[in-house]
Every structure is written in C-alpha cells, then in structure tokens.
Enzyme design. Structure first.
Site, mmCIF file in Angstrom:
data_model
loop_
_atom_site.group_PDB
_atom_site.id
_atom_site.type_symbol
_atom_site.label_atom_id
_atom_site.label_comp_id
_atom_site.label_asym_id
_atom_site.label_seq_id
_atom_site.Cartn_x
_atom_site.Cartn_y
_atom_site.Cartn_z
ATOM 1 N N PHE A 153 0.873 -1.180 0.000
ATOM 2 C CA PHE A 153 0.000 0.000 0.000
ATOM 3 C C PHE A 153 0.914 1.234 0.000
ATOM 4 C CE2 PHE A 153 -3.034 2.987 1.874
ATOM 5 C CZ PHE A 153 -4.230 2.586 1.294
ATOM 6 N N ASP A 236 2.480 -4.599 8.593
ATOM 7 C CA ASP A 236 1.241 -3.852 8.439
ATOM 8 C C ASP A 236 0.130 -4.892 8.297
ATOM 9 O OD1 ASP A 236 -1.033 -2.569 7.475
ATOM 10 O OD2 ASP A 236 0.137 -1.040 6.420
ATOM 11 N N TYR A 261 -11.119 -0.019 10.764
ATOM 12 C CA TYR A 261 -12.312 0.257 9.947
ATOM 13 C C TYR A 261 -12.523 -0.775 8.856
ATOM 14 C CZ TYR A 261 -8.546 2.715 7.423
ATOM 15 O OH TYR A 261 -7.360 3.037 6.820
ATOM 16 N N LYS A 262 -11.569 -1.694 8.652
ATOM 17 C CA LYS A 262 -11.729 -2.720 7.614
ATOM 18 C C LYS A 262 -12.436 -3.926 8.245
ATOM 19 C CE LYS A 262 -7.989 -0.797 4.895
ATOM 20 N NZ LYS A 262 -6.543 -0.684 4.712
ATOM 21 N N ARG A 409 -11.955 -6.332 -6.479
ATOM 22 C CA ARG A 409 -11.831 -7.049 -5.202
ATOM 23 C C ARG A 409 -13.230 -7.415 -4.710
ATOM 24 N NH1 ARG A 409 -8.068 -3.633 -1.160
ATOM 25 N NH2 ARG A 409 -9.926 -2.323 -1.252
HETATM 26 C C1 PLP Z 1 -5.970 0.655 4.607
HETATM 27 C C2 PLP Z 1 -4.488 0.641 4.641
HETATM 28 C C3 PLP Z 1 -3.758 1.767 5.056
HETATM 29 C C4 PLP Z 1 -4.451 3.062 5.398
HETATM 30 O O1 PLP Z 1 -3.765 3.796 6.346
HETATM 31 P P1 PLP Z 1 -4.532 4.897 7.212
HETATM 32 O O2 PLP Z 1 -3.459 5.615 7.904
HETATM 33 O O3 PLP Z 1 -5.504 4.178 8.108
HETATM 34 O O4 PLP Z 1 -5.280 5.765 6.239
HETATM 35 C C5 PLP Z 1 -2.377 1.662 5.145
HETATM 36 N N1 PLP Z 1 -1.739 0.513 4.814
HETATM 37 C C6 PLP Z 1 -2.419 -0.569 4.378
HETATM 38 C C7 PLP Z 1 -1.693 -1.817 4.012
HETATM 39 C C8 PLP Z 1 -3.805 -0.534 4.271
HETATM 40 O O5 PLP Z 1 -4.468 -1.598 3.819
#
Ligand code: PLP
Length: 449
Positions: A153, A236, A261-262, A409
């Site tokens: 990400f 992560d 939130y996921k 997805r």
């Molecule tokens: C959803 C996600 C994020 C988002 O980061 P936020 O700081 O919560 O906006 C970061 N890394 C990964 C791998 C994600 O899936």
C-alpha cells in the site's frame, strides 16, 4: 475445482452450506442494506448493533458527564487505548500490554519504523531467544536499510521514506523493494534472498496480506528470516486483523500496526491499533506525546517524557473517543463468533467464490493464491475491463471495488455474508459479462482508487 466440475446445482450447494453455517445468525447483528450485496468489508466494514450501541453510550456520556467522562464514564475514557488494546490482543496472539489503540496506520508506521530506526542507529539490533544469528547489536557505522515490497500500500512507503530522510538516510539507497514475479504476489524466497544479498538490512517491513491480490504472508517465516539476518520484523496487518488469526508473540514479531475500519468494522476513520513486543517496552517512541506518558504520572505534567512501560507508550495525543467507541461493540461480536470460526467460514466463502468463477466466468481469472495458507479474506478477480465491470456491478447492487490496473476485489466477509450471497454475486457478474453491460460505461476516467 475446474470448469464444469460442479456436480451439484450451486443453488443447492449454497443452501446446504448456509444451513450448516454456525455463524449464520450473526448477519442479523449487522446493518447491511437488504437491496445490496456488500462485498467491500475489507475496505470499510459495516455498522453493527453492538458498534452503534457502544458509540451511542459514549455520545450520551459526553452529553451527561462532559469532562467528567475521562474518569466517571463507565468504563472511564482515560484508558480507552489500553482497554481496547486488551480487547484486540487475542486477535493477534499478543499479551494485553502489547497492544494499544491510537493514531492511524500511517501515523503508527511513522512512529514505529522511526522508533526501530532509532534503536538501530543507537547500536541496538534485534535479539530474541532462539535466534542465535541475531546478536542484539547493530554496527552504528552502517545506515540501516528497510526491506519492503513492490506491491505494498503506497502510504507505507511514503511514511518509511520520510522516516529514513529525517535521519539523514537516503531512501533511494536504503529502501529495498522486493519485486513481484507475477505482479500479484511476493514470493517469500525473494524476501529471504534480499536478506542474503545485503548485510545492511535493519528492518523487514511487510504486510500480513497484500491489499490488492489478498496474498497472505507467512508471518513466522518472514520474522524468522529477518531475525536470522539481524533485522527487526514489522508488519502492516491492515488486511488481515479480524479476518485471519495471528500469533505475533509466537512468531517473534517486533512491531505491527493495523486499522479498525476494515475487517474490525469500527467505522469510517476509526482509530488505529498497534503491537509492540514486550521486550521493546521502555524504548522511546519516535513520535512521543503526552498520551504515551507513564499513566500514573501523566497529569503531573512533567516537562520530561517518561514512556509508559507498555505498548501504550506509542499513543501520541488525546484518543479520539468518538472514533474509538464503536470498536468496543464491534470487537465484542467478533470475540463471540471466535476468530478461528470466522477464518474457517471466510475460507469456505472464498473457496466457493473461486470455484464458481472457475466454473462459470471464462473471462475472469483469479489473482489471489488458491492455497489457504496464502489467502487472506478477499478474492481478486482479474479482468481486462475491471474498472467498468466494477462500475456495472456497483450499479447493480453489488458493492465491490476496483484496484488498478485490472482487479475487482470481492470480499465475502464472514460475519455477515452467506454462501447464497456469493452465488448471487457470481450470477450478476456473469449476466454483465454475457450481455456486455459493462461496455456501456466510459472507457477511461472515473474509478475510485
Ligand atoms: C488501509 C491501509 C492503510 C491506510 O492507512 P490509514 O493511515 O488508516 O489511512 C495503510 N496501509 C495498508 C496496508 C492498508 O491496507
């Protein structure tokens, strides 16, 4: 299952699987619209009765108690970070003091990667019983490199680069990006080969699951390889916590972060979470703030920062109560269901989805590993016209998302998705592809990333 291998009518298969599902009743506790099939819980989980109730309780406490809520609410707001960390700890195989809720993923990457870079720059390497190759020291003449991968990400790379730069380390030289062989997955052997090829790796930072393909990593294997090479192991875990059980302590993970939130269904922009292994408690956080101060003396307002003796030290400022409150109820539902049962159902749902796609959608290929050990909670459907296909699906009541260049997805999240829902999704994709309905959408532009 290969094409045409369904020996039984899939409608009957779905009905049988739904009837045997021990978690089927759970769906009634979630607020998922009747007129839509929600397959995007890996991006934003839905509301639930329990999450709304814990949120409403805190709203009432704010109205009734005002500032008194910090101490007099039931439970008091003051230790919300630690309390919710304790609730999350079993989901990641951690001790309660090793998990805290606070900040966001990106902020937690900044503070944790920064903290472990500082440790290395001070001569402190990983040491862990059972890992003789990691002797607990770092040669301070060497600038530490961070190993990441090409399919991460993007925010993760932005944060790590920033932390390297702030220490005068050139990210072009020291961010080592493991490449993908197939554009979908990362072969763990390539992570290991990177560690063998370089002797300056200080941190291996990997996802537990890739956000696009949904590949699940063997956390234990990567942490072991990192430690054997004298590097810390950070993860992560955004795309797995709440869907896949973890054993961070057993695997020797040094630090991790994820969002709520996921798959944890705590609501849009809900508070983040982090894990720091007990052996690292007492280190000074890179982004220190008063909320990470030793609790007992926090309100003495000393100019000198004394970090809390737990993962709580990595909190920064006042916790966002309204963005944390829904997590309490949301986690309670997952706890009642049990993460192992949720994982079993999730795999059965994605197995069923993959089998149906194989059987009926010749234009679509599966971009997610088929091996259970390498599959997270969603399935990446690859199609050359994926963006238009996802738009057509959304307009037909199937909420999915598009990830460039060619992935739709589909996340049949275990708490609130049934097997008949999965069948319905495949029916609708088939209908769109057969009629070419997606071709009515603009060829480019649009598309949420
Ligand atoms: C959803 C996600 C994020 C988002 O980061 P936020 O700081 O919560 O906006 C970061 N890394 C990964 C791998 C994600 O899936």
């Amino acid at each position: 299952m290969a094409r045409g291998e369904f020996t039984e009518d899939p409608v009957r298969v779905a009905a049988r699987l739904d009837a045997a599902d021990p978690l089927a009743e759970l769906a009634d506790r979630f607020v998922v619209p009747d007129d839509r099939l929600y397959m995007d819980g890996n991006s934003l989980g839905p509301a639930s009765d329990a999450a709304l109730a814990s949120l409403e309780r805190v709203v009432d406490e704010w109205r009734d108690l005002l500032i008194g809520g910090w101490t007099d609410a039931d439970p008091p707001w003051f230790d919300v970070g630690e309390r919710l960390g304790t609730a999350l700890a079993p989901l990641v195989g951690a001790r309660p003091e090793e998990v805290v809720v606070g900040n966001s993923i990106t902020v937690n990457i900044h503070t944790l990667v920064g903290t472990f870079l500082d440790a290395l720059l001070a001569g402190d390497g990983p040491s862990r019983a059972g890992h003789p190759a990691a002797d607990g020291t770092w040669d301070t003449a060497v600038d530490p490199a961070v190993v990441v991968n090409e399919l991460d990400f993007p925010s993760d790379h932005y944060a790590i680069r920033a932390q390297l730069r702030q220490r005068g380390i050139d990210p072009e030289a020291k961010l080592r990006v493991v490449e993908s062989r197939d554009g979908r997955t990362i072969d763990p052997r390539d992570v290991e080969a990177t560690l063998e090829a370089h002797d300056d790796v200080g941190i291996v930072f990997m996802p537990t699951a890739l956000y696009r393909s949904g590949q699940l990593f063997d956390v234990d294997r990567i942490a072991t390889a990192a430690h054997a090479a004298g590097a810390y192991a950070g993860f992560d875990a955004a795309h797995s916590v709440g869907a896949v059980p973890h054993a961070f302590d057993d695997a020797g993970v040094d630090f991790a972060m994820w969002c709520t939130y996921k798959y944890l269904n705590a609501g849009p922009g809900a508070v983040g979470a982090l894990f720091v292994a007990e052996r690292h408690h007492g280190r000074t956080p890179a982004l220190a703030g008063w909320w990470g101060h030793e609790k007992a003396t926090q309100f003495e307002m000393n100019a000198q920062f004394t970090p809390a003796g737990t993962a709580g030290a990595w909190q920064i400022g006042t916790p966002p109560l309204l963005a944390a409150a829904p997590l309490e109820g949301a986690v309670e539902i997952l706890r009642e269901a049990g993460i192992d049962r949720l994982r079993t159902k999730s795999l059965a749902l994605t197995d069923f989805l993959i089998a149906l796609v194989d059987d009926r959608l010749s234009e679509v290929s599966i971009g997610t590993p088929r091996d259970h050990d390498a599959r997270g909670g969603h399935v990446a459907l690859e199609h050359p016209d994926a963006r238009r296909l996802s738009e057509a699906l959304t307009d037909r009541g199937v909420v999915v998302d598009f990830r460039p260049p060619n992935v739709v997805r589909v996340c049949p999240a275990a708490p609130y998705t049934g097997f008949a829902d999965v069948l319905e999704v495949v029916d609708r994709i088939e209908a769109i592809l057969e009629t070419g309905a997606h071709e009515a959408y603009a060829a480019s532009g649009g598309g949420v990333t």
